[in-house]
Write an enzyme that holds these catalytic residues in place. Structure first.
Site, mmCIF file in Angstrom:
data_model
loop_
_atom_site.group_PDB
_atom_site.id
_atom_site.type_symbol
_atom_site.label_atom_id
_atom_site.label_comp_id
_atom_site.label_asym_id
_atom_site.label_seq_id
_atom_site.Cartn_x
_atom_site.Cartn_y
_atom_site.Cartn_z
ATOM 1 N N LYS A 179 54.666 43.420 -26.736
ATOM 2 C CA LYS A 179 54.405 41.859 -28.478
ATOM 3 C C LYS A 179 53.637 40.485 -27.756
ATOM 4 O O LYS A 179 54.824 39.825 -26.524
ATOM 5 C CB LYS A 179 55.562 41.937 -28.800
ATOM 6 C CG LYS A 179 56.130 41.061 -29.204
ATOM 7 C CD LYS A 179 57.801 40.167 -29.960
ATOM 8 C CE LYS A 179 57.812 39.549 -31.155
ATOM 9 N NZ LYS A 179 59.029 39.711 -32.029
ATOM 10 N N SER B 218 53.706 38.479 -36.367
ATOM 11 C CA SER B 218 54.131 37.710 -37.583
ATOM 12 C C SER B 218 52.846 36.069 -37.913
ATOM 13 O O SER B 218 52.579 35.855 -38.752
ATOM 14 C CB SER B 218 55.227 36.297 -37.538
ATOM 15 O OG SER B 218 55.306 35.044 -36.546
ATOM 16 N N TYR C 56 53.717 43.306 -40.349
ATOM 17 C CA TYR C 56 53.966 43.137 -42.006
ATOM 18 C C TYR C 56 52.562 43.536 -42.464
ATOM 19 O O TYR C 56 52.853 43.467 -43.479
ATOM 20 C CB TYR C 56 53.741 41.572 -41.783
ATOM 21 C CG TYR C 56 55.353 41.248 -40.874
ATOM 22 C CD1 TYR C 56 56.751 41.169 -40.740
ATOM 23 C CD2 TYR C 56 54.826 40.487 -38.869
ATOM 24 C CE1 TYR C 56 57.303 41.014 -39.817
ATOM 25 C CE2 TYR C 56 55.299 40.324 -38.429
ATOM 26 C CZ TYR C 56 57.170 40.329 -39.228
ATOM 27 O OH TYR C 56 57.895 40.029 -38.078
ATOM 28 N N CYS D 111 69.407 35.845 -31.444
ATOM 29 C CA CYS D 111 68.720 34.182 -31.647
ATOM 30 C C CYS D 111 68.821 34.015 -33.318
ATOM 31 O O CYS D 111 69.669 32.309 -33.697
ATOM 32 C CB CYS D 111 67.184 34.105 -31.220
ATOM 33 S SG CYS D 111 66.341 35.800 -31.903
ATOM 34 N N CYS E 148 68.473 33.346 -27.093
ATOM 35 C CA CYS E 148 68.985 34.568 -27.106
ATOM 36 C C CYS E 148 70.226 35.103 -26.160
ATOM 37 O O CYS E 148 70.905 35.881 -26.165
ATOM 38 C CB CYS E 148 67.821 35.340 -26.533
ATOM 39 S SG CYS E 148 66.474 35.323 -28.137
ATOM 40 N N LYS F 283 57.688 41.039 -23.409
ATOM 41 C CA LYS F 283 57.365 40.423 -24.615
ATOM 42 C C LYS F 283 57.206 39.017 -24.291
ATOM 43 O O LYS F 283 58.006 38.388 -23.529
ATOM 44 C CB LYS F 283 58.755 39.820 -25.224
ATOM 45 C CG LYS F 283 58.259 38.810 -26.332
ATOM 46 C CD LYS F 283 60.348 39.572 -26.778
ATOM 47 C CE LYS F 283 60.095 37.770 -28.633
ATOM 48 N NZ LYS F 283 62.311 38.196 -28.802
#
Length: 325
Positions: free
Chosen positions: A249, A275, A314, A123, A131, A196
């Site tokens: 995820k 994120s 992160y 992607c 994707c 996911k």
């Protein structure tokens, strides 16, 4: 009061040392996998507005980042690529000198002890942002598998220690396992994005990676957030096809799924603290509404408590500093 019968649970909470003595769940810096966005070009250190503290970095800027990662004791990084050129097939994903491949070589040469996990998807590299291969507006499953296997092999050839396919095409683990084995990489493990969900929590990542779909959405290949049993089917397929790790995820709204996967499968489970989860905390902290350190460590602890063995986050550098204090 003398006639009351009850248990004295507070005995084990009486002091900080007592609480530490009986603590059931612990965070270790080795638990963390730190995502890095590597960009083609030179002298690039672009701050990602929606993800304070996270940057797009060119190779010449990567040393400072990696020095800090090593100093903090973080053992693993996850690489995402931002190419200069995009096309319908995402050819820069599997180019021998693609940005993830070059970043892998740089890190392996200068930081050989670091585990490099290569995100394996198309992607970020396709001009349509999906994707897989597109034909008449449809995302084609099987033709996409060939490109994903080529990408995985090129990443392994560059020195990646782990291949992490995130595309959610049916059969993607089988195709990549076959491609790696036939190319002499039978010992390279696959960290599959097994579960996911099609989540609104990915928004800031798409800013960071430039991977927003140019039309439609990803609901035909990523999972419906309302579904639980589907996660078992998806994870079972990846286990049967040869996955070595299972990623769930996002994480915060899916801790029940993390626990389900941990209970059902005897493989390392990886929670992806995505994120949107990062950005919400950062925004609230910048406004003075929360204690960032306490919130982050509580969140990450909840992921471990739910059953994750590793956490892609992160917050890895921040958390590593706080744990060391």
């Amino acid at each position: 009061m003398k006639e009351l019968q009850f248990k004295r649970h507070r005995r084990l909470r009486s002091s900080a040392n007592m609480r530490a003595l009986v603590r059931e769940t612990h965070l270790h810096v080795e638990d963390f996998i730190y995502p890095i966005f590597v960009a083609e070009g030179e002298n690039i250190k672009n701050p990602i507005a929606s993800m304070p503290g996270i940057y797009q970095l060119s190779l010449d800027q990567l040393k400072v980042e990696m020095d800090e990662v090593v100093e903090l004791g973080i053992k693993s990084v996850l690489l995402f690529g931002i190419p200069l050129h995009k096309d319908a097939e995402g050819s820069c994903a599997f180019h021998n000198h693609g940005i993830v491949q070059e970043a892998t070589r740089f890190i392996k040469k200068n930081y050989p002890e670091i585990i490099i996990i290569a995100d394996t998807c198309l992607c970020e590299y396709t001009d349509h942002g999906h994707c897989g291969v597109i034909e008449d507006g449809e995302i084609l499953n099987d033709p996409s598998l060939d490109l994903l296997a080529k990408t995985a092999v090129s990443q392994a050839e560059a020195g990646a220690d782990i291949i992490a396919p995130s595309n959610m095409m049916d059969g993607f683990v089988a195709a990549i396992r076959k491609g790696l084995d036939e190319s002499g990489f039978a010992d390279i493990p696959i960290m599959s994005y097994a579960v996911k969900y099609s989540s609104a929590f990915y928004g800031p990542f798409r800013d960071a990676a430039g991977s927003a779909p140019q039309f439609g959405d990803r609901k035909t290949y990523q999972m419906d957030p309302a579904n639980r049993l589907e996660a078992f089917r998806e994870a079972q397929s990846d286990v049967d096809e040869g996955a070595d790790f299972l990623i769930v995820k996002p994480t915060l709204s899916y801790l029940d799924i993390v626990r389900d996967v941990k209970n059902e499968f005897n493989l390392p489970v990886v929670a992806y603290n995505v994120s949107g989860e990062y950005s919400m905390v950062k925004a609230a902290a910048q406004n003075g509404w929360i204690d960032e350190k306490s919130i982050v460590l509580e969140m990450l602890t909840s992921m471990k408590r739910a059953g994750s063995d590793l956490i892609i986050t992160y917050f890895a550098k921040d958390a590593a500093k706080w744990i060391a204090e």
